[in-house]
Design a protein around this motif. Structure first.
Motif, short mmCIF file in Angstrom:
data_model
loop_
_atom_site.label_atom_id
_atom_site.label_comp_id
_atom_site.label_asym_id
_atom_site.label_seq_id
_atom_site.Cartn_x
_atom_site.Cartn_y
_atom_site.Cartn_z
N ALA A 278 0.53 15.52 -3.19
CA ALA A 278 1.57 14.95 -2.32
C ALA A 278 2.20 13.73 -2.96
O ALA A 278 3.42 13.55 -2.91
N ALA A 279 1.39 12.88 -3.57
CA ALA A 279 1.92 11.68 -4.23
C ALA A 279 2.80 12.05 -5.42
O ALA A 279 3.84 11.42 -5.63
N ILE A 280 2.42 13.06 -6.16
CA ILE A 280 3.23 13.51 -7.30
C ILE A 280 4.54 14.10 -6.80
O ILE A 280 5.61 13.79 -7.32
N ARG A 281 4.46 14.93 -5.79
CA ARG A 281 5.64 15.58 -5.23
C ARG A 281 6.64 14.55 -4.69
O ARG A 281 7.84 14.69 -4.86
N ARG A 282 6.13 13.49 -4.05
CA ARG A 282 6.98 12.45 -3.48
C ARG A 282 7.37 11.37 -4.48
O ARG A 282 8.06 10.43 -4.14
N ARG A 283 6.85 11.48 -5.71
CA ARG A 283 7.07 10.48 -6.77
C ARG A 283 6.58 9.10 -6.33
O ARG A 283 7.19 8.07 -6.63
N ALA A 284 5.47 9.08 -5.61
CA ALA A 284 4.94 7.84 -5.06
C ALA A 284 4.27 6.97 -6.11
O ALA A 284 4.25 5.75 -5.97
N PHE A 285 3.70 7.57 -7.15
CA PHE A 285 3.02 6.77 -8.17
C PHE A 285 3.99 5.85 -8.89
O PHE A 285 3.68 4.68 -9.13
N GLY A 286 5.15 6.34 -9.23
CA GLY A 286 6.15 5.51 -9.91
C GLY A 286 6.56 4.32 -9.08
O GLY A 286 6.68 3.20 -9.58
N ARG A 287 6.76 4.54 -7.78
CA ARG A 287 7.15 3.44 -6.89
C ARG A 287 6.01 2.46 -6.69
O ARG A 287 6.19 1.24 -6.75
N ALA A 288 4.81 2.98 -6.43
CA ALA A 288 3.67 2.11 -6.17
C ALA A 288 3.28 1.28 -7.39
O ALA A 288 2.90 0.11 -7.26
N LEU A 289 3.39 1.89 -8.56
CA LEU A 289 3.01 1.19 -9.79
C LEU A 289 4.18 0.43 -10.40
O LEU A 289 4.03 -0.26 -11.40
N ARG A 290 5.35 0.58 -9.80
CA ARG A 290 6.59 -0.09 -10.24
C ARG A 290 6.89 0.20 -11.70
O ARG A 290 7.13 -0.69 -12.51
N VAL A 291 6.87 1.50 -12.01
CA VAL A 291 7.18 1.98 -13.35
C VAL A 291 8.45 2.80 -13.28
O VAL A 291 8.55 3.71 -12.46
N SER A 292 9.41 2.48 -14.14
CA SER A 292 10.62 3.28 -14.17
C SER A 292 10.44 4.39 -15.20
O SER A 292 9.74 4.22 -16.18
N GLY A 293 11.05 5.50 -14.95
CA GLY A 293 10.90 6.63 -15.85
C GLY A 293 9.91 7.63 -15.30
O GLY A 293 9.31 7.44 -14.25
N SER A 294 9.74 8.70 -16.04
CA SER A 294 8.86 9.78 -15.62
C SER A 294 7.43 9.50 -16.07
O SER A 294 7.18 9.25 -17.24
N LEU A 295 6.50 9.55 -15.12
CA LEU A 295 5.09 9.31 -15.43
C LEU A 295 4.38 10.62 -15.76
O LEU A 295 4.64 11.65 -15.14
N ASP A 296 3.44 10.55 -16.71
CA ASP A 296 2.60 11.69 -17.06
C ASP A 296 1.38 11.66 -16.14
O ASP A 296 0.56 10.75 -16.23
N THR A 297 1.27 12.64 -15.27
CA THR A 297 0.16 12.68 -14.31
C THR A 297 -0.85 13.76 -14.64
O THR A 297 -1.74 14.03 -13.84
#
Length: 83
Positions: free
Chosen positions: A53-72
């Protein structure tokens, strides 16, 4: 009393002891096993449903304050192995 955190996957509040901390190392999301890695952390339940759910909602990028695509991929592999 244990501190309360919010799961980035399901958005439910839970005691810190029941959640897993993840951090961004470069553009890769990794599990912080000891809870002592430097940097901003995000908290997620130890279930593949919350991680997905977090990956689908792109929540990791927002929570970690990282711009760009994260490798999960490493994170997904960890939870599939342990979950």
């Amino acid at each position: 009393m244990d501190s309360v955190r919010t799961c980035v996957g399901c958005r439910a509040r839970a005691p810190r002891a029941t959640l897993t901390r993840v951090v961004a190392v470069g553009l890769q999301v990794v599990v912080d096993e000891r809870g002592s890695m430097p940097g901003r952390g995000a908290w997620v339940h130890d279930t593949s449903e919350c991680v997905d759910a977090a990956i689908r909602r792109r929540a990791f990028g927002r929570a970690l304050r990282v711009s760009g695509s994260l490798d999960t991929q490493t994170l997904q592999n960890h939870f599939q192995r342990n979950g």
